[in-house]
Write an enzyme that holds these catalytic residues in place. Structure first.
Site, PDB file in Angstrom:
ATOM      1  N   CYS A 256       0.827  -1.209   0.000  1.00  0.00           N
ATOM      2  CA  CYS A 256       0.000   0.000   0.000  1.00  0.00           C
ATOM      3  C   CYS A 256       0.870   1.272   0.000  1.00  0.00           C
ATOM      4  O   CYS A 256       1.555   1.530  -0.976  1.00  0.00           O
ATOM      5  CB  CYS A 256      -0.967  -0.032   1.171  1.00  0.00           C
ATOM      6  N   HIS A 341      -3.830  -5.098   0.011  1.00  0.00           N
ATOM      7  CA  HIS A 341      -3.445  -5.644   1.307  1.00  0.00           C
ATOM      8  C   HIS A 341      -3.448  -7.171   1.315  1.00  0.00           C
ATOM      9  O   HIS A 341      -4.489  -7.773   1.545  1.00  0.00           O
ATOM     10  CB  HIS A 341      -4.384  -5.114   2.399  1.00  0.00           C
ATOM     11  N   GLU A 343      -2.463  -8.967   3.527  1.00  0.00           N
ATOM     12  CA  GLU A 343      -2.780  -9.423   4.891  1.00  0.00           C
ATOM     13  C   GLU A 343      -4.286  -9.426   5.132  1.00  0.00           C
ATOM     14  O   GLU A 343      -4.741  -9.825   6.210  1.00  0.00           O
ATOM     15  CB  GLU A 343      -2.071  -8.542   5.925  1.00  0.00           C
TER      16      GLU A 343
END
Ligand SMILES: Nc1ncnc2c1ncn2[C@@H]1O[C@H](COP(=O)(O)OP(=O)(O)O)[C@@H](O)[C@H]1O
Ligand SMILES: Nc1ncnc2c1ncn2[C@@H]1O[C@H](COP(=O)(O)OP(=O)(O)O)[C@@H](O)[C@H]1O
Ligand SMILES: [Mg+2]
Ligand SMILES: [Mg+2]
Lengths: 373, 1074
Positions: A256, A341, A343
């Site tokens: 990001c 993202h 994650e």
């Protein structure tokens, strides 16, 4: 009204003059007001993760899904210790959440962290305004504020430029583990990034955003992770400088804001998008495999495609919808970054394999180094 | 991967007749898919035996075969068509099972035909419960303790090991047929046995019951490149234990956090990848409400009822995308048809709440077992969209058309909740309303949760509605309160009731404060991208998104949820009306609330309002549409009774009704005015009386003579209608079945045991065009929707036919019909009696349109717009009869409806229909019966028990069966009567005479056909009832009308030879229609 409780009215003002009236269900402010950039997120679940994602620093967050707070607030699902949004805008919040992990209600939680929140808003109307005119400055105020006052505030308050400084840690932090040692430069990292690294046995050293190459070298890391974070990447020139140097020395992965900083460090340019990407359903196409992944996103700036020609970066992934850059890699160095993202949290786990790829990149690099040594 | 250019001709298999568990959603999916394939330039061939579908319209495909969905017929078609591929994932379980059979018989391989979308192995791994469990274990996905049992012994052993409660689920069955949850040893015994029997491969999965868990569904898609996405997840308000088809369902899930949501998403994607499905798939999960423990309940590797719901809930056209994937495209190559800018490879984001409520048939089958469980019982469903959950739920509730406009049933008003606690625990179709009533009486959320296991989140929402009810009752009606109640979905009518006002007053208050709904778009992306989908729902919000034009427009009212008596046929007509409006250059607008249908595909109309068909909601749409352009009027002729019932309230509010005027509609529907009309036209109807007491009823019966046909005046659709043969039954009927009061008198008519005929006609006010006449096989007394019907008529002489034509013309003109009219007649001794006139499109419109090639609904629409028959190329007269003979055979869903009597009578019971067309009547009938799934044995034993009044009539019939080689078995009385008439017959015990009795004969497979006619006052306790149920549950053909039996004999005769021994006396030549 129910249970004899009277809701406090409050207002949301947009820089274009639009005003909405709703009810306050967060921090009780009768004289003050809250200022920020109004953005919208289309995720249907995950408000807890989203609110506590430091990348939302300074923003008034609108959730497009009308019912928020249904499953309450759990102990586990925080992406940072303290939510940093400037306000939450919803159609309806849930007073009586239901989920086995719920500890408290959304409303109580917001009050605890002194975050103003407004409900009863036609969030679809608000979203359509933002979509058409772009994200803009906004204000949540008590009911009595006049239009003139509000417009005056909006005109005369500037969006901050020190987002990263505000959310980044001040002193290094160390997470012991048995595996590879990763230095994560904190621009406002989400806990899930850490979780993914720890699950892969990584030892993680988190350094402040303005860590110098020397600071980093001190820890002899196996790899560098540039975290996500809020705001304009150009607001953190010191980090850009650092990345320029250390990318030559260590394998690197950017996420990001980290991706944008990495791109800027390599001579690319970034620009502010109209209303950005915030949600959990963004399709990203991997150009080498031609596979598409669903990703979690939260960014208002993007790397300029045309600017890449001047660099050693190659586009690896694009957004299927608007063809913006979603990933780049360095053509000669073991460094890559993604705009979204991996994650997840909140959002799909389709791309968590990127952490594995990063670690295997480090391994290969180590192996090569071994050969050359 | 781009399109596979080797595939040029595709054969699509439809799902056949509408039955519970497999309904209109497959016409929606099929139609959408076929359009997509045609747009891709493919040649599309369709096989479907259901004529009431849009997909079987000639214009839809290159070739349509309305033939039985059996391997034999498909094989024939495949040989003739030689398609490159066959697409079996759009026709429900029926198509999937057929594809498996075709593949296993080697037919596909022999002809070099590819299975598109899903391969054989995938189908088997997903559908075979054992293989599926194996797959789950391989994937490390949690599985519930279970075994696959093929015998009772295996099942028993497992039960001893694991203990009860256990759930029994038969392999390869529809809607859970034969399965259930067993809590006692006795239940376990019964369910295991019926389950083994129901499964075509005698296989049941027996597993630990996890009733009470959250039931969550994921609709997912995958392409050949392995791109996978979730279209929608849904949460059942009713926890595991109630079939998803019978559950109230919301989308998206409401009580899952991101962690739970993603956990189940990951699991679904893992499964679809392992199964290598190319297309759509549905995964059902059970999730422990107090941990992360989940189980996979099942996977459907095809489009399904849930995917239709997901499509309507999100705007994402699953069937279309699935078929594009099947011909080679990747999700990342297909444009999102909603935004037209983004791609199909993304996950829709909703910014509203969707609620689905099933529609059950227990208003018709009040003696049926209403308990909900693992077998689906609903015939249809409604959907409501809103910006609050309460709003979407209330909209859905008032779309049900069960006589309520609120989450409230009058029957339970103030009935102490302690008296129905058991019904809260063991859900039935009315649970939602009982929950509300209990809350109204102050039951706590916790107590309710303990009883129902419904998540507290939903209970809170329901209780919110009660809170507002109370505030409305107690507080003054402020503008704020009014706004709040509206945004929670309250109708003006309910607000008025609670605040002691008139509806008008509430409306005026609203108008003064400008409290009106706005319309929001369903756009798949929560407004993130610009889209122009003409798909809207109302909500009490600020911004209106309707994209208005200045064109002249017409609103068509749909037919709401599918129920017995008002099925897919009405959606068919609705869609045709829309098409005709578009052809005529009007903007076509539809209001409907049924997520299963073609009419609610946003591609069909110029604007779709997904709204309740309730006066207030419809008026809001009209108000919106009147803002711009000219609204020519509203069409009420196609949406069945739902739409026609709105004609009056709408006209009273000044709305223009197109076509036949309200005044004339009323003349057809009001009994008294109708009688006056008939009198003035000199047309006969069965003599009748209106009575309000037992004495009056007896007096009436004396004048009319038994048998009589009785019905309460306040219900439509043949409900509670009965043929009565004696005084005693008549009195019982008056007392028990109907609450006799002066407000709702009972109608008594002479029962005319004649031939029933149905005629549909088109009229422009002047001229009358009759596309066709349909003759019923069963005599009057069997509801027209349950009769086998044939076009053209086979046994009507020319004088009678002319009389029918003349009467029809007179009635059509007499009612100043503009559009369609449907008339049911009964013929006796060359007299024509009118039974009923429907001033609207009827159930027979699709069938007749197809067999006569006259697009009746389209023409009717154009007539309503002002054209006349001559201008449309038609004339005053009877359309020349076609050469091909077509038979319409009704299809029932009795297997799913426990305790429902299968005997045919004046109440409609069928859920669907099929067509059989051939060059002779007998062959057409045979085809029709085959298509209806009736397994016609060519030899075997017939179990006969016939009431005295039919005994003489049955002898020639049985002799014909004997000539075909059948043997007989009968109970005492019938047996001796048969012997007296020279038939050999084996005696069998009645139930009270002890085993082995009639039921054993059926269960043990000794009887291949049952012929049983209704004796007077047949109750649930009677032998007849038990026998008919046993037949249904054991898949034995059961005929309750001798007319059907006659027809069956003639069908069998057309395909078989008799057997005679030397010197045998030959029965007089049998003719079914003398
Ligand atoms: N182990 C179980 N315990 C309790 N209820 C169950 C169990 N498995 C399934 N059910 C219920 O039975 C319903 C029907 O089962 P399912 O496998 O989906 O059959 P179908 O093919 O008819 O959809 C489910 O929707 C669920 O509510
Ligand atoms: N007077 C009658 N004599 C014989 N059969 C009748 C008579 N009235 C009704 N029926 C039978 O009952 C069925 C249903 O009656 P109908 O008036 O058509 O009600 P619905 O509104 O349900 O169609 C008819 O199809 C017919 O078979
Ligand atoms: Mg199921
Ligand atoms: Mg009728």
């Amino acid at each position: 009204m129910e249970r004899g409780r009277k809701m406090k009215k409050c207002k949301l003002w947009l820089a274009d003059g639009t005003q909405f009236t709703g009810e306050s269900f967060g921090h009780d402010f009768s004289k003050s007001h809250s200022f920020g950039e109004v953005v919208f997120n289309t995720s249907m679940v995950g408000y807890q993760e989203i609110m506590s994602d430091p990348s939302y620093y300074g923003q008034i967050l609108t959730m497009t899904y009308p019912l928020q707070g249904n499953y309450g607030i759990s102990r586990e699902d925080f992406e940072s210790l303290k939510p940093v949004i400037r306000g939450l805008v919803v159609k309806e919040y849930c007073e009586y959440p239901s989920n086995f992990r719920s500890r408290t209600t959304l409303s109580e939680f917001l009050k605890e962290f002194k975050i103003p929140a407004i409900s009863g808003i036609d969030t679809r109307k608000l979203t359509r305004i933002l979509r058409n005119k772009g994200n803009m400055k906004g204000l949540i105020s008590h009911e009595a504020m006049t239009e003139a006052e509000a417009m005056d505030q909006l005109l005369n308050t500037d969006l901050p430029h020190d987002h990263v400084k505000q959310v980044s840690i001040k002193t290094p932090f160390h997470y012991q583990n048995s595996g590879m040692r990763i230095v994560m430069i904190d621009f406002g990292f989400k806990a899930s990034i850490l979780r993914h690294l720890m699950e892969r046995n990584c030892e993680v050293i988190v350094l402040p955003y303005n860590a110098t190459p020397a600071d980093i070298r001190k820890y002899h890391p196996d790899g560098i992770l540039l975290s996500n974070g809020p705001g304009d990447p150009k607001d953190v020139p010191e980090a850009i400088q650092t990345v320029k140097v250390i990318q030559e020395e260590f394998p690197l992965m950017g996420i990001c804001l980290g991706h944008q900083i990495f791109s800027l460090a390599n001579g690319a340019n970034t620009y502010k998008m109209n209303f950005g990407h915030r949600g959990a359903n963004h399709p990203v196409k991997d150009l080498s495999t031609s596979k598409t992944y669903l990703t979690s996103q939260n960014h208002g700036y993007a790397v300029d495609m045309d600017s890449l020609s001047r660099t050693h970066l190659a586009v690896t992934q694009i957004n299927l919808n608007d063809s913006t850059i979603e990933g780049v890699k360095h053509q000669h160095l073991p460094c890559f970054s993604v705009q979204y993202h991996p994650e997840a949290a909140a959002g799909p786990n389709d791309t968590s394999f990127l952490f594995d790829e990063f670690l295997s990149l480090i391994k290969t690099k180590k192996y090569e180094r071994g050969l050359h040594a | 991967m781009p399109k596979n250019n080797e595939i040029k001709r595709v054969l699509v298999i439809g799902s056949g007749p509408i039955v519970i568990g497999q309904a209109a959603e497959f016409d929606y999916a099929g139609t959408q898919a076929i359009r997509a394939l045609k747009d891709e330039g493919l040649e599309v061939v369709l096989v479907n035996s259901n004529p009431a579908t849009i997909m079987t319209d000639q214009e839809m495909c290159d070739r349509v075969y309305m033939e039985p969905l059996t391997v034999d017929f498909l094989e024939k078609i495949l040989y003739r068509e030689r398609p490159d591929g066959i697409l079996p994932t759009l026709g429900g379980q029926t198509a999937l099972n057929l594809a498996v059979e075709l593949a296993e018989k080697g037919i596909l391989k022999k002809l070099g035909i590819k299975l598109l979308g899903t391969n054989l192995e995938t189908i088997k791994r997903a559908e075979d419960r054992a293989l599926f469990k194996e797959l789950l274990s391989e994937l490390g996905e949690p599985v519930i303790d279970s075994i696959i049992a093929h015998t009772w012994e295996e099942a028993q052993q497992f039960c001893q090991k694991i203990g009860l409660p256990l759930i029994i689920r038969p392999a390869f069955t529809l809607g859970g047929t034969g399965g259930g949850i067993a809590s006692t040893a006795e239940e376990f015994h019964t369910i295991v046995h019926s389950g083994l029997k129901a499964s075509p491969i005698s296989q049941c999965l027996i597993e630990k019951s996890i009733a009470g868990f959250k039931e969550i569904e994921y609709e997912i898609m995958r392409d050949a490149k392995d791109n996978c996405i979730v279209i929608c997840n849904m949460e059942n308000i009713d926890p595991v234990g109630v079939h998803t088809g019978d559950s109230i369902v919301v989308a998206p899930s409401q009580t899952l956090s991101d962690r739970e949501y993603q956990m189940l998403r990951d699991s679904s994607l893992k499964i679809i990848r392992a199964l290598k499905i190319e297309g759509g798939c549905n995964v059902q999960f059970a999730l422990d409400p107090s941990s992360f423990q989940y189980y996979v309940i099942e996977v459907n590797p095809r489009v399904s009822r849930s995917s239709a719901l997901a499509s309507k809930a999100t705007g994402y056209p699953i069937a279309k995308i699935a078929s594009l994937i099947a011909i080679g495209y990747g999700l990342d190559e297909i444009k999102n048809p909603v935004t037209k800018k983004t791609y199909a490879c993304f996950e829709p984001a909703l910014d509203y709440i969707v609620t689905k409520i099933p529609r059950w048939p227990f208003d018709k089958f009040n003696q049926g077992n209403r308990r909900l469980g693992t077998q689906m019982k609903a015939t249809g469903e409604v959907m409501g969209l809103g910006r609050t959950l309460e709003e979407s739920l209330m909209k859905a509730a008032r779309s049900l058309e069960i006589g309520t406009y609120h989450l409230e049933l009058k029957d339970y008003k103030n009935v102490p909740y302690r008296s129905f606690l058991e019904r809260l625990k063991k859900p039935d179709d009315e649970r939602l309303f009982l929950v509300m009533e209990a809350f109204r009486q102050g039951m706590s959320i916790n107590d309710m949760h303990e009883l129902t296991k419904i998540d507290r989140f939903f209970l809170q929402k329901l209780n919110n509605i009660i809170k507002v009810e109370n505030t409305l009752k107690e507080a003054t009606l402020t503008t704020e309160l009014l706004k709040k109640s509206k945004s929670m979905g309250f109708t003006d009518r309910k607000i008025a009731e609670l605040t002691n006002r008139t509806e008008e007053e509430v409306f005026l208050h609203r108008s003064a404060e400008n409290i009106f709904p706005v319309y929001k778009m369903v756009d798949t992306c929560a407004a993130e991208f610009l889209s122009e989908t003409p798909y809207y729902y109302s909500s009490y919000e600020e911004e209106n998104e309707i994209i208005q034009t200045n064109r002249e427009k017409v609103i068509v009212l749909g037919s709401g949820p599918i129920r017995i008596g008002q099925g897919i046929e009405f959606d068919y007509a609705t869609v045709h009306a829309i098409q005709a409006l578009k052809e005529a250059g009007y903007e076509a607008i539809i209001i409907n609330n049924n997520p299963e249908t073609v009419s609610t595909d946003f591609n069909i109309s110029d604007r779709l309002y997904f709204e309740p068909l309730n006066v207030e909601d419809v008026m809001h749409v009209i108000r919106e549409e009147e803002k711009f352009g000219k609204l020519k009027g509203v069409i009420v002729q196609f949406g069945g009774q739902t739409a026609i019932n709105l004609a009056k309230p709408l006209s009273q509010k000044g709305v223009t009704i197109l076509g036949t005027k309200l005044e004339d509609i009323d003349r057809a529907e009001d009994r008294k005015r109708f009688e006056e009309l008939l009198e003035s036209l000199n047309i006969k109807r069965p003599e009748g009386r209106t009575v309000t007491s037992g004495e009056e009823a007896l007096a009436a019966s004396k004048c009319l003579g038994f048998p009589v046909i009785v019905r309460p005046s306040y219900v439509l659709g043949g409900r509670a209608m009965k043929v009565v043969h004696d005084e005693e039954t008549l009195l019982t009927y008056m007392i028990e079945a109907v609450k006799v009061n002066p407000e709702y008198p009972v109608l008594i008519d002479r029962y005319i045991l004649g031939k029933e005929v149905e005629v549909d006609a088109l009229c422009d006010g002047e001229n009358v065009f009759i596309p066709g006449i349909m003759e019923h096989i069963e005599k009057a007394g069997v509801h027209s929707g349950d009769s086998i019907a044939v076009y053209p008529p086979q046994n009507i002489n020319i004088e009678t036919q002319n009389a029918l034509i003349k009467t029809t013309m007179a009635l059509a003109k007499g009612l100043n019909t503009k559009g369609l009219i449907n008339i049911q007649y009964v013929l006796l001794e060359n007299q024509v009696y009118v039974l009923e006139v429907n001033p609207r499109a009827s159930r027979t419109v699709p069938f007749l349109s197809k067999v006569t090639k006259i697009p009746m609904a389209k023409i009717a629409t154009k007539l309503m717009l002002g054209k006349n028959l001559i201008e449309l190329g038609l004339y005053h007269g009877y359309h020349p009869e076609e050469d091909l003979i077509s038979v319409k055979v009704p299809v029932f869903s009795f297997a799913k409806l426990v305790d429902v009597d299968t005997a045919l009578g004046p109440e409609m019971k069928s859920t669907g229909e099929v067509i059989g067309s051939e060059i002779t009547f007998a062959k057409a009938l045979y085809k029709g019966l085959l298509a209806a799934g009736i397994k016609l044995p060519s030899a075997g034993t017939i179990l006969v028990t016939i009431s005295d009044k039919h005994k003489t009539e049955m002898i020639p019939l049985l002799k014909s069966f004997r000539r075909l080689g059948f043997k007989f078995m009968a109970t005492e009385g019938t047996a001796s009567f048969m012997r007296d008439h020279g038939l050999m017959v084996e005696n069998v015990n009645k139930i009270h005479q002890g085993t082995p009795h009639i039921l054993d004969a059926i269960k043990e497979g000794k009887a291949n056909i049952v012929i049983n006619t209704l004796s007077n006052g047949d109750s649930v306790a009677s032998d007849g009832f038990k026998m008919r149920r046993a037949a249904v549950e054991n898949g034995v053909v059961c005929l309750t009308s001798l007319d059907t039996a006659h027809a069956l004999v003639s069908a069998l005769e057309s395909i078989s030879f008799g057997i005679y021994n030397l010197g045998e006396e030959i029965d007089e030549t049998y003719s079914a229609h003398s």
